[in-house]
Design an enzyme around this catalytic site. Sequence first.
Site, short mmCIF file in Angstrom:
data_model
loop_
_atom_site.label_atom_id
_atom_site.label_comp_id
_atom_site.label_asym_id
_atom_site.label_seq_id
_atom_site.Cartn_x
_atom_site.Cartn_y
_atom_site.Cartn_z
N HIS A 82 39.98 52.55 12.82
CA HIS A 82 40.55 52.58 14.16
C HIS A 82 40.92 54.00 14.53
O HIS A 82 41.54 54.70 13.75
CB HIS A 82 41.81 51.70 14.23
CG HIS A 82 42.45 51.73 15.58
ND1 HIS A 82 42.02 50.96 16.62
CD2 HIS A 82 43.47 52.47 16.06
CE1 HIS A 82 42.73 51.22 17.69
NE2 HIS A 82 43.63 52.13 17.38
N ASP A 161 51.14 41.46 22.53
CA ASP A 161 50.99 42.92 22.60
C ASP A 161 50.49 43.32 23.98
O ASP A 161 50.95 44.29 24.57
CB ASP A 161 50.03 43.42 21.52
CG ASP A 161 49.65 44.88 21.76
OD1 ASP A 161 50.55 45.72 21.70
OD2 ASP A 161 48.48 45.15 22.05
N ARG A 168 55.48 48.22 28.87
CA ARG A 168 55.87 49.57 28.40
C ARG A 168 55.27 50.65 29.29
O ARG A 168 55.89 51.67 29.56
CB ARG A 168 55.43 49.76 26.94
CG ARG A 168 56.29 48.97 25.96
CD ARG A 168 55.62 48.92 24.59
NE ARG A 168 55.25 50.22 24.11
CZ ARG A 168 54.16 50.48 23.37
NH1 ARG A 168 53.35 49.50 23.01
NH2 ARG A 168 53.90 51.69 22.97
N SER A 183 51.88 47.97 17.88
CA SER A 183 50.87 47.53 18.84
C SER A 183 49.46 47.69 18.24
O SER A 183 48.64 46.75 18.25
CB SER A 183 51.03 48.36 20.12
OG SER A 183 49.94 48.22 20.96
N LYS A 187 46.81 44.41 16.35
CA LYS A 187 45.41 44.10 16.70
C LYS A 187 44.50 44.20 15.47
O LYS A 187 43.59 43.40 15.30
CB LYS A 187 44.94 45.06 17.81
CG LYS A 187 45.65 44.77 19.14
CD LYS A 187 45.24 45.70 20.25
CE LYS A 187 45.98 46.98 20.24
NZ LYS A 187 46.81 47.30 21.38
N1 URA Z 1 47.33 52.05 21.80
C1 URA Z 1 47.77 50.79 21.62
O1 URA Z 1 46.99 49.90 21.33
N2 URA Z 1 49.08 50.55 21.74
C2 URA Z 1 50.00 51.50 22.05
O2 URA Z 1 51.17 51.21 22.15
C3 URA Z 1 49.51 52.80 22.26
C4 URA Z 1 48.17 53.04 22.11
#
Ligand code: URA
Length: 443
Positions: A82, A161, A168, A183, A187
């Site tokens: 990632h 999320d 946010r 976050s 995932k």
């Molecule tokens: N990327 C994400 O998936 N979440 C965040 O909070 C910031 C960047």
Amino acid sequence: MRAVDLIRKKRDGLELTGEEIGYLIKGYSEGTIPDYQMSAWAMSVYYQGMSARETADLTLAMAASGDRIDLSSIHGVKVDKHSTGGVGDKTTIVIGPLVASCGVPVAKMSGRGLGHTGGTIDKLEAISGFSVELGQERFFRQVNEIGLSVVGQSGNMTPADKKLYSLRDVTATVESIPLIASSVMSKKIAAGADAIVLDVKTGSGAFMKTLDDSIRLAKAMVDIGTQVGRSTIAVISDMDQPLGYGIGNALEIQEAVATLRGEGPEDLEEVCLILASHMLVLGGKAADEEEARAILRDKLDSGAALDRLKMMVSAQGGDINQIEHPELLPQAELHVEVKSEKSGFVESIQAEEIGIAAMLLGAGRETKDSSIDLAAGLTLRKKIGDPVEAGEVLAVLHLNRPYEDRLEEAGRKVKEAYGITDAKVPNRPLVFALVTPEGVRRF
Ligand code: URA
């Protein structure tokens, strides 16, 4: 339990229990806790932070809020990669086939891009006919047959999320390390990999602009992975200038193919080799990075990695002629040069500004619903350290006629993104640190 008491507890700097965090996430997902309370809680986290245990609990609660992918029917150790996002980052398109050709299965779910950073899925759609929606059974079967598939994220992964991230975004609470770390990792965990290699970008085009903040974010994510039983390491790599030379969907596929042919830009090839070597070690195919590099080099030089990309493109309905002859990928109608007004050496390239210029030309989405132009983008001709003469080309803009009215603004942004100095500029490192469960190694 009442949300107001949990907000107060966090506001006063106390640790929430796993049960309390679970209550907040469940209540927010189900709509029984309103946006205003969740915003107050997120702002308390922004100021007070979270312990490693709280961050792991938040991650697991968000991962459990929707579908979780069970990859156990895929043979072998599944290693995910990632990147925290950057301009010109086409590493997945190189690393996926490269690692798969070494026998580590790559079952990758990727996102679409929003704003100045493009998504892997958008880039792959520059290949005619390439399908990113396979259905789970076909996705698993393809990975078992050819070791590689890249598809879009399933509809209902980590809805908590998604909701919290949107909140946010409009409450000035994105820039919180525990909130970003949980976050991202929620995932990854929902996507089911056994091990995770993180590419945390640092610099002008990244979320985290300083090395110290990037290391803090990387440590938070490695801690989460370790606490929830997924081997996780993070590489901190440079995003103080775009990666490679091509920015834009078809242009990035073209550069990824060149890299798999051994003809790609040095920085892109090197970052891909570093990340892929960690994937091979975590996937049990090499004892250490040195051994991994030798295996990877062989797969690049023999053409095996490029063949693996062709296999994936063919299996997902794409046109492999465009991989064999990348000039058949979508091409823009207009090519406009941006020239330097000064002579000297390139000292900096504001990656974010370059990304915004590409977006203005149609390569990225300004809003969730905007469409993208697969041929649009730009090609850099100069990178940091290069000498430049006044009147020499810094970059070429690729655009189609409907975007012509953006040309001037995009050109200005590119020109402003380049910092030119009189003195020679020293070489920059590509990778600054490695973060593992054992600690931080700075280079
Ligand atoms: N990327 C994400 O998936 N979440 C965040 O909070 C910031 C960047």
